[in-house]
Structures are given as structure tokens and as C-alpha cells.
Write a protein that holds these residues in place. Sequence first.
Motif, PDB file in Angstrom:
ATOM      1  N   ASP A  84      -0.480  -0.877 -23.835  1.00 32.81           N
ATOM      2  CA  ASP A  84       0.907  -0.581 -24.450  1.00 32.81           C
ATOM      3  C   ASP A  84       1.448  -0.284 -23.508  1.00 32.81           C
ATOM      4  OD1 ASP A  84       0.091  -1.209 -26.998  1.00 32.81           O
ATOM      5  OD2 ASP A  84      -0.954   0.736 -27.443  1.00 32.81           O
ATOM      6  N   TRP A  85       0.909   0.096 -22.097  1.00 36.61           N
ATOM      7  CA  TRP A  85       2.116   0.410 -21.226  1.00 36.61           C
ATOM      8  C   TRP A  85       2.917  -0.535 -20.519  1.00 36.61           C
ATOM      9  CZ3 TRP A  85      -2.090   3.050 -17.496  1.00 36.61           C
ATOM     10  CH2 TRP A  85      -2.817   4.264 -17.372  1.00 36.61           C
ATOM     11  N   GLN A  86       3.632  -0.250 -19.792  1.00 32.02           N
ATOM     12  CA  GLN A  86       4.773  -1.687 -19.682  1.00 32.02           C
ATOM     13  C   GLN A  86       3.789  -1.865 -18.311  1.00 32.02           C
ATOM     14  OE1 GLN A  86       8.327  -0.030 -19.066  1.00 32.02           O
ATOM     15  NE2 GLN A  86       9.683  -1.716 -17.933  1.00 32.02           N
ATOM     16  N   THR A  87       4.286  -3.133 -18.964  1.00 31.61           N
ATOM     17  CA  THR A  87       3.802  -3.804 -16.939  1.00 31.61           C
ATOM     18  C   THR A  87       5.328  -4.010 -16.509  1.00 31.61           C
ATOM     19  OG1 THR A  87       4.422  -6.734 -18.908  1.00 31.61           O
ATOM     20  CG2 THR A  87       2.230  -5.677 -18.348  1.00 31.61           C
ATOM     21  N   ASP A 140       4.481 -11.607 -21.258  1.00 32.97           N
ATOM     22  CA  ASP A 140       3.553 -11.272 -22.319  1.00 32.97           C
ATOM     23  C   ASP A 140       2.024 -12.401 -21.797  1.00 32.97           C
ATOM     24  OD1 ASP A 140       1.313 -11.428 -24.595  1.00 32.97           O
ATOM     25  OD2 ASP A 140       3.487 -11.612 -25.983  1.00 32.97           O
ATOM     26  N   TYR A 141       1.816 -11.734 -21.079  1.00 30.77           N
ATOM     27  CA  TYR A 141      -0.369 -12.912 -21.056  1.00 30.77           C
ATOM     28  C   TYR A 141      -0.504 -12.887 -21.186  1.00 30.77           C
ATOM     29  CZ  TYR A 141       1.360  -9.771 -16.067  1.00 30.77           C
ATOM     30  OH  TYR A 141       2.236 -10.072 -14.468  1.00 30.77           O
ATOM     31  N   LEU A 142      -1.014 -12.704 -22.533  1.00 28.50           N
ATOM     32  CA  LEU A 142      -2.011 -12.669 -23.786  1.00 28.50           C
ATOM     33  C   LEU A 142      -1.415 -13.872 -24.064  1.00 28.50           C
ATOM     34  CD1 LEU A 142      -3.247  -8.797 -24.382  1.00 28.50           C
ATOM     35  CD2 LEU A 142      -4.081 -11.248 -22.639  1.00 28.50           C
ATOM     36  N   SER A 143      -0.452 -14.337 -24.895  1.00 27.24           N
ATOM     37  CA  SER A 143       0.454 -14.576 -25.531  1.00 27.24           C
ATOM     38  C   SER A 143       0.236 -15.989 -24.929  1.00 27.24           C
ATOM     39  CB  SER A 143       1.701 -14.732 -26.075  1.00 27.24           C
ATOM     40  OG  SER A 143       1.634 -13.335 -26.174  1.00 27.24           O
ATOM     41  N   ASN A 144      -0.309 -15.998 -23.443  1.00 24.24           N
ATOM     42  CA  ASN A 144       0.180 -16.876 -22.549  1.00 24.24           C
ATOM     43  C   ASN A 144      -1.280 -17.212 -21.868  1.00 24.24           C
ATOM     44  OD1 ASN A 144       2.879 -18.647 -22.828  1.00 24.24           O
ATOM     45  ND2 ASN A 144       3.095 -16.631 -22.068  1.00 24.24           N
ATOM     46  N   SER A 145      -2.278 -17.160 -22.535  1.00 23.35           N
ATOM     47  CA  SER A 145      -4.007 -17.035 -21.779  1.00 23.35           C
ATOM     48  C   SER A 145      -4.731 -18.072 -22.694  1.00 23.35           C
ATOM     49  CB  SER A 145      -4.443 -15.651 -22.422  1.00 23.35           C
ATOM     50  OG  SER A 145      -5.694 -15.827 -21.590  1.00 23.35           O
ATOM     51  N   SER A 146      -5.346 -18.699 -22.022  1.00 18.10           N
ATOM     52  CA  SER A 146      -6.421 -19.696 -22.792  1.00 18.10           C
ATOM     53  C   SER A 146      -7.586 -19.342 -22.767  1.00 18.10           C
ATOM     54  CB  SER A 146      -6.246 -20.683 -21.450  1.00 18.10           C
ATOM     55  OG  SER A 146      -6.805 -20.176 -19.971  1.00 18.10           O
ATOM     56  N   ILE A 179      12.129   4.748  -8.959  1.00 15.55           N
ATOM     57  CA  ILE A 179      10.079   4.415  -9.441  1.00 15.55           C
ATOM     58  C   ILE A 179      10.420   5.383 -10.712  1.00 15.55           C
ATOM     59  CG2 ILE A 179       8.120   3.580  -8.569  1.00 15.55           C
ATOM     60  CD1 ILE A 179       9.634   1.291  -7.169  1.00 15.55           C
ATOM     61  N   ILE A 180      10.180   6.389 -10.129  1.00 13.80           N
ATOM     62  CA  ILE A 180       9.634   7.898 -10.954  1.00 13.80           C
ATOM     63  C   ILE A 180      10.675   7.439 -12.398  1.00 13.80           C
ATOM     64  CG2 ILE A 180       9.115   9.934 -11.331  1.00 13.80           C
ATOM     65  CD1 ILE A 180       8.988  10.277  -7.564  1.00 13.80           C
ATOM     66  N   GLU A 181      11.615   7.480 -12.484  1.00 14.22           N
ATOM     67  CA  GLU A 181      12.878   7.333 -13.853  1.00 14.22           C
ATOM     68  C   GLU A 181      12.032   6.444 -14.710  1.00 14.22           C
ATOM     69  OE1 GLU A 181      16.634   7.628 -11.889  1.00 14.22           O
ATOM     70  OE2 GLU A 181      17.330   6.292 -14.462  1.00 14.22           O
ATOM     71  N   ASN A 182      11.561   5.000 -13.779  1.00 11.67           N
ATOM     72  CA  ASN A 182      11.639   4.402 -14.838  1.00 11.67           C
ATOM     73  C   ASN A 182       9.810   4.437 -15.027  1.00 11.67           C
ATOM     74  OD1 ASN A 182      13.423   2.666 -14.378  1.00 11.67           O
ATOM     75  ND2 ASN A 182      13.569   1.894 -12.354  1.00 11.67           N
ATOM     76  N   ALA A 183       9.016   4.853 -14.467  1.00  9.30           N
ATOM     77  CA  ALA A 183       7.969   5.363 -15.078  1.00  9.30           C
ATOM     78  C   ALA A 183       7.498   5.986 -15.991  1.00  9.30           C
ATOM     79  CB  ALA A 183       6.734   5.438 -13.463  1.00  9.30           C
ATOM     80  N   LEU A 184       8.697   7.128 -15.803  1.00  7.82           N
ATOM     81  CA  LEU A 184       8.385   7.808 -17.215  1.00  7.82           C
ATOM     82  C   LEU A 184       7.866   7.719 -18.089  1.00  7.82           C
ATOM     83  CD1 LEU A 184      10.954  10.539 -14.934  1.00  7.82           C
ATOM     84  CD2 LEU A 184       7.888  10.492 -15.901  1.00  7.82           C
ATOM     85  N   SER A 185       8.743   6.046 -18.122  1.00  7.19           N
ATOM     86  CA  SER A 185       8.417   5.689 -19.375  1.00  7.19           C
ATOM     87  C   SER A 185       8.497   4.515 -19.933  1.00  7.19           C
ATOM     88  CB  SER A 185      10.524   4.890 -20.239  1.00  7.19           C
ATOM     89  OG  SER A 185      11.063   3.840 -18.852  1.00  7.19           O
ATOM     90  N   ASP A 186       6.691   4.143 -19.090  1.00  8.80           N
ATOM     91  CA  ASP A 186       6.016   2.616 -19.190  1.00  8.80           C
ATOM     92  C   ASP A 186       5.014   3.084 -19.648  1.00  8.80           C
ATOM     93  OD1 ASP A 186       3.918   4.686 -17.583  1.00  8.80           O
ATOM     94  OD2 ASP A 186       4.239   3.267 -15.887  1.00  8.80           O
ATOM     95  N   GLY A 204      -0.013  -7.126  -8.955  1.00  7.36           N
ATOM     96  CA  GLY A 204      -1.512  -8.418  -9.811  1.00  7.36           C
ATOM     97  C   GLY A 204      -1.992  -7.268 -10.223  1.00  7.36           C
ATOM     98  N   GLN A 205      -2.921  -6.345  -9.946  1.00  7.06           N
ATOM     99  CA  GLN A 205      -4.195  -5.611 -10.355  1.00  7.06           C
ATOM    100  C   GLN A 205      -3.456  -4.274 -11.666  1.00  7.06           C
ATOM    101  OE1 GLN A 205      -5.597  -2.688  -7.155  1.00  7.06           O
ATOM    102  NE2 GLN A 205      -7.160  -4.441  -6.467  1.00  7.06           N
ATOM    103  N   HIS A 206      -1.928  -3.602 -11.765  1.00  8.11           N
ATOM    104  CA  HIS A 206      -1.740  -3.199 -12.754  1.00  8.11           C
ATOM    105  C   HIS A 206      -1.609  -4.142 -14.162  1.00  8.11           C
ATOM    106  CE1 HIS A 206       2.367  -1.653 -14.831  1.00  8.11           C
ATOM    107  NE2 HIS A 206       1.289  -0.771 -14.803  1.00  8.11           N
ATOM    108  N   ASP A 207      -0.816  -5.007 -14.457  1.00  4.13           N
ATOM    109  CA  ASP A 207      -0.547  -6.140 -14.743  1.00  4.13           C
ATOM    110  C   ASP A 207      -1.605  -6.886 -15.689  1.00  4.13           C
ATOM    111  OD1 ASP A 207       1.863  -4.895 -14.386  1.00  4.13           O
ATOM    112  OD2 ASP A 207       2.996  -7.593 -14.361  1.00  4.13           O
ATOM    113  N   ALA A 208      -2.123  -7.672 -14.723  1.00  3.18           N
ATOM    114  CA  ALA A 208      -4.381  -7.815 -14.752  1.00  3.18           C
ATOM    115  C   ALA A 208      -4.967  -6.965 -16.223  1.00  3.18           C
ATOM    116  CB  ALA A 208      -4.544  -8.516 -14.241  1.00  3.18           C
TER     117      ALA A 208
END
Lengths: 302, 503
Positions: free
Chosen positions: B45-48, B53-59, B492-499, B147-151
Motif C-alpha cells: 500500500d506504499w505510494q509508488t 497502477d502496475y498490477l492492473s496493467n500487468s500481463s 523529498i522527506i516531506e513527501n516521504a512522510l506520507s508515502d 525502478g526497484q522501489h516501484d517494482a
Amino acid sequence: MAQKIALYPYIVMFLFTQFSMSQGPLDGFLKGQGNIVTAISFSHESFDRYYVGNQGTINRNLGTIGTNSANLFVAGGLTEYLDLVLTLPYISTSASEGFWSDQHDFQDIAVYLKGSLFKLTVPDQSQLQLLAAVGVTTPLTDYIADAPVSIGNQSTQIETRLIGHFKSIKGIFVTSQFGYIKRNNITLDREFEISVPDAWDYVLRTGGSYKKLYVDGWFQYQNSRSGTDIGPGVPFPSNEIDYTRVGFTLYHPLPLMNHFGISLGAAFTLNGKNIGDSNRISGALIYEFSTKKSAPQNKKSS
Amino acid sequence: MSLQRKKIQFIVFVLLLATACKEDIPIEEALPVQMPISQDVNAGDWQTVMDYDYLSNSSIPMPADINSATYRAELDLLVETSNATTVEQQSRVDFWGAGGVMRWNQLLRKLVAKYNLPLPVGSIPDPEKPVASPPFAARAYALLSVGQHDALIAAWKLKYSVNRPPPDMSEPLIKRSLPLTNLPSFPSEQAVIAGVSKKILTALFPFEKANIESIAIEHLNTIGWGGTGTESDIIAGNLLGDEVANIILARAKTDRMALARDPEKTYLDYFDIDVATVPNPWMSISDPPTDPLLPMFGRVKTWSDSTEVFSALPPPPPMVGSVAFEEDIANVYHIAKNRSREQWRISDYWADGAGTYTPPGHWNQIAEKLIIGSKWSEVRTARALSLINRAMLDSGILCWYAKYKYYVPRPSQINPDIKTSTGIPNFPSYTSGHSSFSASAGTILGYLFPDQKENLISQYVEAGDSRVYGGIHYMFDNIEGRKSGILIGELIIENALSDGADD
């Protein structure tokens, strides 16, 4: 007295920089117990062309690299069969172009023991002698090892040499020495450890040793067993350094001054790898004396 | 023969033996096999980073049930593979067991070092063999980490929706040679990491394709050798990694990096630099003079909102000749004249010049040491690297923009008596790239490792100071670079706090 001087010829040219190492402070002669030679030498060396790998290169952002050095040399006979040799150079080097800082400091202290393994006297009184030497060289100061302009590589090294020495009754001699130099790893300012290549070293020296003159010519070939080529980001001390050099030495006792003499030498690089294509001149003032009460005898072991 | 001569012979013999010893320096860094304290069950559930939406578009094919004959066959195969693992294969299992994210990050650092070499003067860059300069490297580290993070976030989401147990729980004959975890095995997170990393690194370093592929194959093989995933776990993971990489690389194609080199010198117009009228413009002081590095890198797309990033743009520097300028350059001259050995060491330690990981890579290395000790899951490790590398890219872009906007000469251009202990970079001085990269990464790491904050601050301050000690930067380059780096880090931290990762 003149006879005595002829007994103690020695070599007093050194230059130990990033790009050049000397042909070695060891010769084929033993001093004899209690006899001590000291020398202060000065040398100048420069190059504007250097070898990257085997390729000769000129770098306009360095220009001419000039190096001046002063060296203290002491050699003395501990026994009839064993000499102690010590060298201590102070080196100053700079680039004529670009913006790299100059470097100057005491470099590496070296201590050698050189001893006779056996000696053969042939019927016409010529002598053939086999000697061995071991030495340790270690940096005296925390000088910069990894820069285009530097005075040494910071590696502590151990070397072993076998020296064959032939001396004819007429003063002509030939000395052939073969050595292996083991160089320890160093840790760079960048905080990683690198290997400094070991090297084989061969020196052939021939000349004449007479009452009022010593003269020699020499050939040196040094070959690192492995290592890197000079390149951006490559630590300099890890470079494979090979070279072929030739040179000569002249020595004459000073008139009216017992125990003192002067020498003059030159060295020329014929080719090399990852080293400056440098030429060098040097001069030295030599003082020699004996700790024995009476002047030493005309020793056969010399 | 006298006793003395025997002694001499003995000494020679001993020393010959001593010189025969060899000192080995390991090629691969030894790291402990990781045993994460937490599996970060909610990481799905972390923010990419990419709004996609990688999974909905995945094969990816949905996995077979664990009671099916298909899966039974996979388990049987894994019993065989995992029990036939050789000692050599086991050492590779342990190598990758230190963490796939970190191992691929190390590989990228090695590639950067290999390609971080200046081109010979006058030559045209080969797109197959990029010059991995600090700006190139900052972007490369960010692309891999994002890439590693989102994947991995997508992988975690899928893992906990499928909930396939680790294979050795279904079949005890499987020989697991890594610590047991309760992380669901479909898709294999290691295969995800291999898939996404291979694709991104191959796009960055096309000439290394074969080398990178063989490393990826080894990584995938260790999953079977170590008994941690079946064939369908691996295939699905690899495919998911590949799909995520495609999205990241599509963004990379349009981020304006291709325009950064700017051989037509459009930057002079863009930044309104008239070399004839600007007093004391930057000039190349290498011989022969060389075009400056990536003048339009300041126009590359930032990861954070560009308006927010550019709100941290440093103010104009003191004019050459002004009192403030003269005082500053006098300080640089004084340091260069009286440089201590310790200042030299510091300038060397942080130089990270040609043939190295570059400053952004150095900070990945610093992060690695902190992360390895903290026993994080792969996904949390990827998040940390994604944060620091996005911060370094964004602060690097801002720094490069300032360099060409203000076009300030290096100290040695104004005073050639200023001699340096490090190479003079061939681009304008203000602000310092080292200060920008380091302060942004150090600020992020201080957020991730609060107990290390003081230490990290002193490190990024030292990294910036090192350039002044080296004689190649003014103190105002350093201070302003550091300030903007801190601001980007905080952004960047400010955004990370809510990821979601801190919940």
C-alpha cells in the motif's frame, strides 16, 4: 692514502619519484670492518614525455615535471663480510603547467645489509665474489602517493639481491645484480587498499677503480610483474612500472682534502612503461673515514 | 665457511620466503546474509514514485493453486534443484542473500566507475558507451532505485493478495539455504529485482548487455539453488520487474537528458550568456580548452515538483571583483598555499573523480553501510535508495542550472597561483555539485537513521568543504550548494512522510 680512496668506490645517485626509481644504492664492493662512507648528493631530473602503458605521451596540462632531490647516503662495514647501507632522500617535485600543487618532503628511508657469500681469487689475483643483500624501504612521512605530481608511492618494500662481482688486478670490474622487490599494499586517502606491484630488477655495471679515479657505466632494467596503466581514476601507486635506463658515474678525490671526494653522474631513460621519459644529472660530495685507529690495510676483500 | 657467512645465507633465505607471500585484495565485497526484522506486510500500500497502477496493467498469469498438479510438479523440481546445490552455487546464494537491491546497486556503482572516464578531446560520445559523469550517474542511480522501489511495492501487493507460502512450507524436502521468512513467495521478490534492474542497467549501458544478462541469470538461478522460489514465482517476478522497468524507461526517454550535452551550445542563448559582454565569464582552463560538461543538464526533468525544486535556486553569487568575492578567493588562495595533510586527505577522500562511483555513488555506499546494519526488508531498502537518489538527482539538476545561469569562473581561472590537490572540473564553479549531492543525500539519511544524524551532517559538511580545501571551489559555492541540497532533501522527506512506509 690515495691507495685507500681507491678501495672505496660507491654509487651516489638516487632519485625516487612517482615516475622514477634509482638504479639502486648497492654496488659490488664491501667496505671492510670499520670503514664508513658518507655522501650528500643532489640531483635534478625532468621529463615532459611519459609513457602511458608503452605509449609515449605529452600532457599539456602538466607540462614538464621537474624533480630536485637531496640524498644522504651512509655505508659502513660492520665486519669484513657485511656492510650496512642507509639512504634518506628529500624530494621536491613540480609541474610547469596546469594547477597541481607542488610536492616536497622526506621520502623513504632505506636500510640494506650486504654480505659476502663466497669469494674466489684466481691465480692472477683477480677476484670473483658472490654477495647477497636484503633491504627494507619505508616512507618517513605521510607524503601524497596518489597524484599526478607526487614524490613516491608510500609502499613499504623488502628487497633481496644477488650480486656477482668480478674485479681484475688492473682495477677493471664488472658487477651484475639481480633483485626482487616486494612492495606492500597501501591504503589510499580514498580509504581503500590497493596493491603496489612487485618488481624484478637487474643492474649491470662495469668500470674501473683506480687510485685517483673511479668511473663506471651501468645498465638497468626493472620490470613490475603486474599492475595497471596510467589512466583517469586509476590509483598511481598501482601502475605497472617498467623501464630501461643507462647511466655513468665519475668519482675523483678532492685535492688537498683528505677523506673528501666528489662525484658526477647522469642517467637516461631508454624506454619504459607508465614512467617518465626522464634524464637526470647528479653530483655528490663524499666523505669517508675509518673508525679504526690506523688506516686500514690494503684489504683483499675490497 | 665462517659462521657469519652462514648467518647471512640464512637471512637471505628467510627474506626470500617472506617476499614470496602474496597479499590478496578481495574483488567482491563480503556482506552478511540479510535476516529482515520486519517483512513490511503493508508495503503493497506504499505510494509508488510513478503515478501508475502496475498490477492492473500487468500481463502476469495468475498462479496455480498450491494443491494443483502444476504446482506439485514445480515443488518436485525444486526439491531436486535445491538438493543438488554445489558449494560454488551456495556461495552465490549467500552473495545474493545479502540483498538483491543492494547487490544491483553495487553493480551499478561498478559500471559507473568503469564508464566514468573523460572522452579524448574532440571525440564524439558513443551512445553504447556513455560517459558516466556525476550528473549521468545521479540520474542512473535514481532510475535504478525508483525502478526497484516501484517494482517491489507492486510485488508486495501481489504477494499478500495471492499469499502463496514459501515453497519449503508446502514441501519440506526442499532444502532452503537462506534464513526462513514468512514472506509469501509469489512473485519472487528476488526475480522482481533481477528483472527490473537488468532492464534499466542494460538501457543505461547498452554495451554491457551480455555481462548484465549473465549476472541477472545468476541472480535468478540462486532462487532455485537456495530453495526459496519455484519456477512460477521466478517467471512472474522477472516479468513484473520487466514491466515496471518499461514504465521507468519510458519516462527516462522524455526527461530531456538527451539534450543535456548540447554540442550546438544552445545553452548560451538559453541562459543569455554573452561571453563578449559578461564580465569574467567562466572559461575552460584545461589545455586545449574543452566544452563544459552537460550544460543543459539543469533542464532535465526533476522527480519532485519542479516549481518546488526551483524555489531552492541559490541567489546570484558575489560579482568577481566585489569585496565579498575578493575575501572569498583570498581564503581559497590561503588554503591552497598552506594546505595541511589532513585537508589534502579530505579533498582526496571526497574527490570521487574519474574512474570512481562519483559523489552520488559515494553516498549510495554510505547508505549501504547504514542499511546493511539495520536489517530491512528489500522493499524498505529500495525506498531508502529511491529517496536519496531522487534527492541527489533533483539537487544535481538545480546545481547544474545555477552553474550555467551564473557561469562563475573557477578560482584558478581568476588567480592562476591557486594550486589544487584535485582535478579542476571543466564547468562553472557556482554552486558546488559535491555540496548539493552530499547535503541532499545526507539530509535524507538523517531522516531514515535519526541516531546517525549528527554524523551524517558532519559528513556532508566535510564533503562540501573538501572542494574548498582542494582549491577548486569558493566557500560561497559550498555554502549555497549545501543550503539548496538541504532544501531538496527536506522537500523529498516531506513527501516521504506520507508515502505509507512510516505508518
